[in-house]
Design a protein around this motif. Sequence first.
Motif, PDB file in Angstrom:
ATOM      1  N   LYS A  95     -30.313  27.923 -19.936  1.00  8.32           N
ATOM      2  CA  LYS A  95     -29.411  27.967 -18.897  1.00  8.32           C
ATOM      3  C   LYS A  95     -30.050  28.676 -17.833  1.00  8.32           C
ATOM      4  O   LYS A  95     -30.828  29.781 -17.801  1.00  8.32           O
ATOM      5  CB  LYS A  95     -28.079  28.904 -19.352  1.00  8.32           C
ATOM      6  CG  LYS A  95     -27.620  28.291 -20.457  1.00  8.32           C
ATOM      7  CD  LYS A  95     -26.118  29.198 -20.681  1.00  8.32           C
ATOM      8  CE  LYS A  95     -26.548  30.529 -21.252  1.00  8.32           C
ATOM      9  NZ  LYS A  95     -25.036  31.515 -21.691  1.00  8.32           N
ATOM     10  N   GLY A  97     -28.927  30.556 -13.765  1.00  5.72           N
ATOM     11  CA  GLY A  97     -27.565  31.160 -13.261  1.00  5.72           C
ATOM     12  C   GLY A  97     -27.763  32.152 -12.163  1.00  5.72           C
ATOM     13  O   GLY A  97     -29.000  32.192 -11.697  1.00  5.72           O
ATOM     14  N   GLU A 112     -23.601  30.370 -15.253  1.00  2.34           N
ATOM     15  CA  GLU A 112     -24.780  29.839 -15.723  1.00  2.34           C
ATOM     16  C   GLU A 112     -24.589  28.295 -15.888  1.00  2.34           C
ATOM     17  O   GLU A 112     -23.317  27.923 -16.429  1.00  2.34           O
ATOM     18  CB  GLU A 112     -25.262  30.255 -16.781  1.00  2.34           C
ATOM     19  CG  GLU A 112     -25.780  31.744 -16.637  1.00  2.34           C
ATOM     20  CD  GLU A 112     -26.278  32.386 -17.944  1.00  2.34           C
ATOM     21  OE1 GLU A 112     -27.442  32.773 -18.009  1.00  2.34           O
ATOM     22  OE2 GLU A 112     -25.639  32.531 -18.793  1.00  2.34           O
ATOM     23  N   ILE A 113     -25.560  27.497 -15.761  1.00  3.30           N
ATOM     24  CA  ILE A 113     -25.512  25.876 -16.068  1.00  3.30           C
ATOM     25  C   ILE A 113     -26.714  25.518 -17.028  1.00  3.30           C
ATOM     26  O   ILE A 113     -27.910  25.967 -16.573  1.00  3.30           O
ATOM     27  CB  ILE A 113     -25.108  25.341 -14.986  1.00  3.30           C
ATOM     28  CG1 ILE A 113     -24.909  23.723 -15.226  1.00  3.30           C
ATOM     29  CG2 ILE A 113     -26.268  25.433 -13.945  1.00  3.30           C
ATOM     30  CD1 ILE A 113     -24.476  22.594 -14.256  1.00  3.30           C
ATOM     31  N   LEU A 128     -24.132  19.545 -22.165  1.00  2.00           N
ATOM     32  CA  LEU A 128     -23.847  20.208 -20.914  1.00  2.00           C
ATOM     33  C   LEU A 128     -23.356  21.417 -21.544  1.00  2.00           C
ATOM     34  O   LEU A 128     -22.182  21.439 -22.323  1.00  2.00           O
ATOM     35  CB  LEU A 128     -23.283  19.486 -20.047  1.00  2.00           C
ATOM     36  CG  LEU A 128     -23.011  20.188 -18.780  1.00  2.00           C
ATOM     37  CD1 LEU A 128     -24.240  20.570 -17.885  1.00  2.00           C
ATOM     38  CD2 LEU A 128     -21.781  19.175 -18.065  1.00  2.00           C
ATOM     39  N   LEU A 130     -21.721  24.844 -19.662  1.00  2.00           N
ATOM     40  CA  LEU A 130     -21.299  25.774 -18.534  1.00  2.00           C
ATOM     41  C   LEU A 130     -20.612  27.163 -18.913  1.00  2.00           C
ATOM     42  O   LEU A 130     -20.040  27.233 -19.795  1.00  2.00           O
ATOM     43  CB  LEU A 130     -20.210  25.084 -17.843  1.00  2.00           C
ATOM     44  CG  LEU A 130     -20.611  23.602 -17.192  1.00  2.00           C
ATOM     45  CD1 LEU A 130     -19.093  22.764 -16.849  1.00  2.00           C
ATOM     46  CD2 LEU A 130     -21.490  23.583 -16.472  1.00  2.00           C
ATOM     47  N   SER A 131     -21.056  28.058 -18.199  1.00  2.00           N
ATOM     48  CA  SER A 131     -20.855  29.516 -18.799  1.00  2.00           C
ATOM     49  C   SER A 131     -20.691  30.378 -17.693  1.00  2.00           C
ATOM     50  O   SER A 131     -21.499  31.148 -17.171  1.00  2.00           O
ATOM     51  CB  SER A 131     -22.132  30.123 -19.345  1.00  2.00           C
ATOM     52  OG  SER A 131     -21.933  31.272 -20.165  1.00  2.00           O
ATOM     53  N   GLU A 148     -17.984  29.761 -22.556  1.00  2.00           N
ATOM     54  CA  GLU A 148     -18.953  28.910 -22.844  1.00  2.00           C
ATOM     55  C   GLU A 148     -18.054  27.562 -23.034  1.00  2.00           C
ATOM     56  O   GLU A 148     -17.352  27.465 -24.059  1.00  2.00           O
ATOM     57  CB  GLU A 148     -19.924  29.219 -23.849  1.00  2.00           C
ATOM     58  CG  GLU A 148     -20.860  30.458 -23.545  1.00  2.00           C
ATOM     59  CD  GLU A 148     -21.850  30.571 -24.389  1.00  2.00           C
ATOM     60  OE1 GLU A 148     -23.175  30.661 -24.115  1.00  2.00           O
ATOM     61  OE2 GLU A 148     -21.363  30.510 -25.783  1.00  2.00           O
ATOM     62  N   ASN A 151     -19.885  20.358 -23.383  1.00  2.00           N
ATOM     63  CA  ASN A 151     -19.101  19.169 -23.159  1.00  2.00           C
ATOM     64  C   ASN A 151     -19.327  18.179 -24.483  1.00  2.00           C
ATOM     65  O   ASN A 151     -18.584  17.520 -24.678  1.00  2.00           O
ATOM     66  CB  ASN A 151     -20.079  18.599 -21.963  1.00  2.00           C
ATOM     67  CG  ASN A 151     -18.753  18.265 -20.913  1.00  2.00           C
ATOM     68  OD1 ASN A 151     -17.926  18.855 -20.903  1.00  2.00           O
ATOM     69  ND2 ASN A 151     -19.313  17.360 -20.255  1.00  2.00           N
TER      70      ASN A 151
END
Length: 178
Positions: A95, A97, A112-113, A128, A130-131, A148, A151
Motif C-alpha cells: 500500500k 498512503g 492508503e491504497i 484492490l 483500500l484502507s 480495510e 475488493n
Amino acid sequence: MKSKFNIKTVFTTLAIVLGIATTSAQEVQNYDQGFRLGVGINGGLPLDNPYDFSLGADARLQYDLSQKYSLTLTTGFSNMFVSGDNNDLGYIPAKAGFKAFVLKDQLYVMGEIGAAFAVTNGYNDTSLLLSPAIGYATDKIDISLRYEHFNDFPVIKNDVVKDGLGQISLRLAYGFKL
C-alpha cells in the motif's frame, strides 16, 4: 497650510509598526525531512463470513514532507483465519498512503491504497485494497485503528460466495528515524 512634522509622531508610528510586525511574524522552524521506519503487529475482525479473525505483521516506510504531512509505503503479511473445513487466507499487502497530523502532531488520519496478494492455501487472487485509518503516534509508538476493504477476496453472504471483504484492524507499532 503648514504641515507639522513631529519627531514624537514618527517614533510612535515606527514603534507601532514594528510591534505589529514582530507579533504577527511567525518564526520559521527548520524541520528535518526524512525517513522513518515502523514495525508493527496487527489484529483484525473481518466483517464477513467465513473469516473469524486476522493476525499479521507489517513494516511501514514513512517520508516526512513536513511536521504535519507524510507519505507512506506499507507491506507485510497477514492471515485471515477460518474455522471449520475452509482454508485460511494469507496475503501480502502493498500500500501507498498519505498521513496528516491533525492534533498536536500526535493524532493523525491516513488513507492508503494498494493491492493484497493472496499467497496461501490455493488462493491466487490479487485484490484492490483500500484502507482509511485514524491513529496516535509519538516519536517511538504508533497505535492506529483502520478499516480495510478487499475488493476481490471471497466472502459468504446468504450462502452465496461473493467478492468484497471488509475488516476492522488495530495496529501497534514501534517506529524510529532512519
